[in-house]
Design a protein around this motif. Structure first.
Motif, PDB file in Angstrom:
ATOM      1  N   TYR A 100       1.131  -1.231   0.020  1.00  0.00           N
ATOM      2  CA  TYR A 100       0.449   0.309  -0.637  1.00  0.00           C
ATOM      3  C   TYR A 100       0.312   0.902   0.299  1.00  0.00           C
ATOM      4  O   TYR A 100       0.581   2.161  -0.367  1.00  0.00           O
ATOM      5  N   LEU A 101       2.277   1.848   0.025  1.00  0.00           N
ATOM      6  CA  LEU A 101       3.569   2.741   0.802  1.00  0.00           C
ATOM      7  C   LEU A 101       3.317   2.953  -0.836  1.00  0.00           C
ATOM      8  O   LEU A 101       3.242   4.195  -0.930  1.00  0.00           O
ATOM      9  N   ALA A 102       4.061   2.009  -1.377  1.00  0.00           N
ATOM     10  CA  ALA A 102       3.822   2.512  -3.190  1.00  0.00           C
ATOM     11  C   ALA A 102       2.436   3.362  -3.382  1.00  0.00           C
ATOM     12  O   ALA A 102       2.621   4.409  -4.869  1.00  0.00           O
ATOM     13  N   GLY A 103       0.836   2.785  -3.327  1.00  0.00           N
ATOM     14  CA  GLY A 103      -0.116   3.489  -3.928  1.00  0.00           C
ATOM     15  C   GLY A 103       0.212   4.692  -3.742  1.00  0.00           C
ATOM     16  O   GLY A 103      -0.468   5.554  -4.030  1.00  0.00           O
ATOM     17  N   VAL A 104       0.731   4.826  -2.358  1.00  0.00           N
ATOM     18  CA  VAL A 104       0.256   6.422  -1.448  1.00  0.00           C
ATOM     19  C   VAL A 104       1.610   6.503  -1.792  1.00  0.00           C
ATOM     20  O   VAL A 104       0.799   8.398  -2.232  1.00  0.00           O
ATOM     21  N   PHE A 105       2.304   7.072  -2.458  1.00  0.00           N
ATOM     22  CA  PHE A 105       3.714   7.778  -2.931  1.00  0.00           C
ATOM     23  C   PHE A 105       2.569   7.803  -4.103  1.00  0.00           C
ATOM     24  O   PHE A 105       2.867   8.949  -4.413  1.00  0.00           O
ATOM     25  N   ALA A 106       2.460   7.175  -5.117  1.00  0.00           N
ATOM     26  CA  ALA A 106       2.417   7.549  -6.331  1.00  0.00           C
ATOM     27  C   ALA A 106       1.011   8.576  -6.443  1.00  0.00           C
ATOM     28  O   ALA A 106       0.966   9.570  -7.500  1.00  0.00           O
ATOM     29  N   GLU A 107      -0.149   8.826  -5.295  1.00  0.00           N
ATOM     30  CA  GLU A 107      -0.893   9.846  -5.325  1.00  0.00           C
ATOM     31  C   GLU A 107      -0.400  10.742  -4.873  1.00  0.00           C
ATOM     32  O   GLU A 107      -0.724  12.099  -5.067  1.00  0.00           O
ATOM     33  N   LEU A 108       0.887  10.772  -4.140  1.00  0.00           N
ATOM     34  CA  LEU A 108       0.869  11.753  -3.559  1.00  0.00           C
ATOM     35  C   LEU A 108       1.987  12.689  -4.824  1.00  0.00           C
ATOM     36  O   LEU A 108       2.664  13.876  -4.527  1.00  0.00           O
ATOM     37  N   ARG A 109       2.691  11.682  -5.493  1.00  0.00           N
ATOM     38  CA  ARG A 109       3.146  12.885  -6.210  1.00  0.00           C
ATOM     39  C   ARG A 109       2.514  13.439  -7.669  1.00  0.00           C
ATOM     40  O   ARG A 109       2.464  14.368  -8.267  1.00  0.00           O
ATOM     41  N   ARG A 110       1.851  12.318  -7.547  1.00  0.00           N
ATOM     42  CA  ARG A 110       0.582  13.406  -8.207  1.00  0.00           C
ATOM     43  C   ARG A 110       0.074  15.268  -8.220  1.00  0.00           C
ATOM     44  O   ARG A 110      -0.404  15.893  -8.493  1.00  0.00           O
ATOM     45  N   ARG A 111      -0.115  14.991  -6.692  1.00  0.00           N
ATOM     46  CA  ARG A 111      -0.964  15.740  -6.055  1.00  0.00           C
ATOM     47  C   ARG A 111       0.237  16.709  -5.923  1.00  0.00           C
ATOM     48  O   ARG A 111       0.028  18.765  -5.790  1.00  0.00           O
ATOM     49  N   PHE A 112       1.395  16.900  -5.683  1.00  0.00           N
ATOM     50  CA  PHE A 112       3.008  17.890  -5.239  1.00  0.00           C
ATOM     51  C   PHE A 112       4.353  17.104  -5.780  1.00  0.00           C
ATOM     52  O   PHE A 112       4.350  16.751  -6.989  1.00  0.00           O
ATOM     53  N   ASP A 113       4.853  18.965  -6.330  1.00  0.00           N
ATOM     54  CA  ASP A 113       5.349  18.852  -7.009  1.00  0.00           C
ATOM     55  C   ASP A 113       6.958  18.341  -6.141  1.00  0.00           C
ATOM     56  O   ASP A 113       8.167  17.851  -6.686  1.00  0.00           O
ATOM     57  N   ARG A 114       7.094  18.709  -5.391  1.00  0.00           N
ATOM     58  CA  ARG A 114       7.994  18.938  -4.111  1.00  0.00           C
ATOM     59  C   ARG A 114       7.664  17.803  -3.306  1.00  0.00           C
ATOM     60  O   ARG A 114       6.329  18.722  -2.843  1.00  0.00           O
ATOM     61  N   ILE A 115       8.239  16.745  -2.447  1.00  0.00           N
ATOM     62  CA  ILE A 115       7.677  16.240  -1.288  1.00  0.00           C
ATOM     63  C   ILE A 115       9.416  16.066  -0.790  1.00  0.00           C
ATOM     64  O   ILE A 115      10.126  15.207  -1.080  1.00  0.00           O
ATOM     65  N   ILE A 116       8.897  16.090   0.698  1.00  0.00           N
ATOM     66  CA  ILE A 116      10.261  15.826   1.183  1.00  0.00           C
ATOM     67  C   ILE A 116      10.092  15.263   2.706  1.00  0.00           C
ATOM     68  O   ILE A 116       8.984  14.846   3.058  1.00  0.00           O
ATOM     69  N   VAL A 117      10.751  14.585   2.377  1.00  0.00           N
ATOM     70  CA  VAL A 117      10.496  12.632   3.668  1.00  0.00           C
ATOM     71  C   VAL A 117      11.280  12.728   4.971  1.00  0.00           C
ATOM     72  O   VAL A 117      12.224  12.573   4.813  1.00  0.00           O
ATOM     73  N   ASP A 118      10.525  12.469   5.854  1.00  0.00           N
ATOM     74  CA  ASP A 118      11.699  12.829   7.572  1.00  0.00           C
ATOM     75  C   ASP A 118      11.982  11.362   7.934  1.00  0.00           C
ATOM     76  O   ASP A 118      10.642  11.192   8.461  1.00  0.00           O
ATOM     77  N   THR A 119      12.829  10.327   8.084  1.00  0.00           N
ATOM     78  CA  THR A 119      12.456   8.808   8.137  1.00  0.00           C
ATOM     79  C   THR A 119      13.415   9.166   9.979  1.00  0.00           C
ATOM     80  O   THR A 119      14.554   9.598  10.089  1.00  0.00           O
TER      81      THR A 119
END
Length: 287
Positions: free
Chosen positions: A178-197
């Motif tokens: 499911y994680l890959a699907g969530v990030f695929a959707e976020l890529r459609r919504r946003f131009d830049r994504i920063i991920v704190d891990t």
């Protein structure tokens, strides 16, 4: 490994998997999404340089880092999703991620998202008021859709996906399909994504997230992070792309001191001082 810099001091969301409660499957939230409606702001923390000292040399270095990340990759691809991690805790990775996201959000023509993907010890929400309660953890367990958990800090033009409740087994959530699907959707919504891990030496979360990202930045703290730790961190990220490192918590250089002197000639600051001086002179002539 490149060293990037030296620092001082919306569409339809994927359908979430339902939560199982006995024989029933119920979502945790329903109705109108409130995440983007509730007004939020950043706390006045001195580590949030882009909020409290946007004209400082440190803020300028975050902008310089933004320009480097804007450069296309070797195959010409845009680096849309960037993981920010460190070897061990207390190296400044979270504040680096926040400040970098704020620097990216200064571009009014692009949509920027900051994700707190530390499901073990969430940190981003400590700098936000009022603090959200739902986040990535609830999205991955199917308890909430993205629309209900993404919040907005409108003054900074920044969207944030909080971590949500700490997970007992975060790696299981992050390794789900499911994680890959969530990030695929976020890529459609946003131009830049920063991920704190989480830190990458004691935990493998950053390596898992780097597999769905376009690269990672390693935050290194001056006088603390040892070379063996840096090598272990690099090895842990070997299956993904390590874009470079950010050296954090260093002393100011002569160039920085020159910048402070140069900033005295900032037109807006000069105009403010000139107006104040004119007001003082006018008041003096009236007495």
């Amino acid at each position: 490994m490149k060293r990037f810099g030296i620092f001082s001091g919306a569409g339809a969301s994927p359908s979430p998997k339902p939560k199982t409660t006995g024989d029933k499957r119920v979502p945790l939230v329903a109705g109108v999404p409130m995440g983007a409606i509730i007004p939020r702001k950043f706390e006045p923390d001195p580590h949030l340089i882009m909020v409290n000292r946007p004209g400082s040399p440190i803020a300028e270095r975050y902008r310089r880092l933004r320009l480097k990340l804007d450069q296309p990759g070797p195959n010409g691809a845009v680096r849309q999703v960037i993981v920010v991690t460190s070897a061990v805790p207390e190296e400044g990775k979270t504040t680096t991620a926040i400040n970098l996201a704020l620097a990216l959000a200064e571009d009014r023509d692009r949509r920027t998202l900051l994700i707190d993907a530390d499901l073990r010890r969430p940190s981003v929400t400590r700098y936000i008021t009022p603090q959200p309660t739902l986040g990535l953890s609830e999205v991955l367990t199917g308890e909430a859709p993205l629309d209900h958990v993404i919040i907005e800090v409108k003054s900074a033009r920044l969207s944030i996906l909080p971590a949500g409740a700490p997970s007992i087994n975060p790696l299981e959530l992050l390794q789900s399909d499911y994680l890959a699907g969530v990030f695929a959707e976020l890529r459609r919504r946003f131009d830049r994504i920063i991920v704190d891990t989480p830190p990458t030496v004691p935990f493998t979360d950053a390596a898992v997230l780097n597999a769905v990202a376009d690269g990672a930045i390693l935050v290194v703290r001056a006088r603390k992070t040892t070379r063996p730790l840096i090598e272990r961190a690099r090895a842990s990220l070997a299956h993904g792309t390590l874009l470079g490192a950010v050296l954090n918590d260093v002393e100011f250089t002569p160039v920085d001191r020159y910048y402070y002197q140069y900033d005295d000639y900032n037109p807006r600051r000069y105009a403010g001082r000139r107006a104040a001086k004119d007001a003082d002179e006018k008041e003096g002539s009236n007495t």
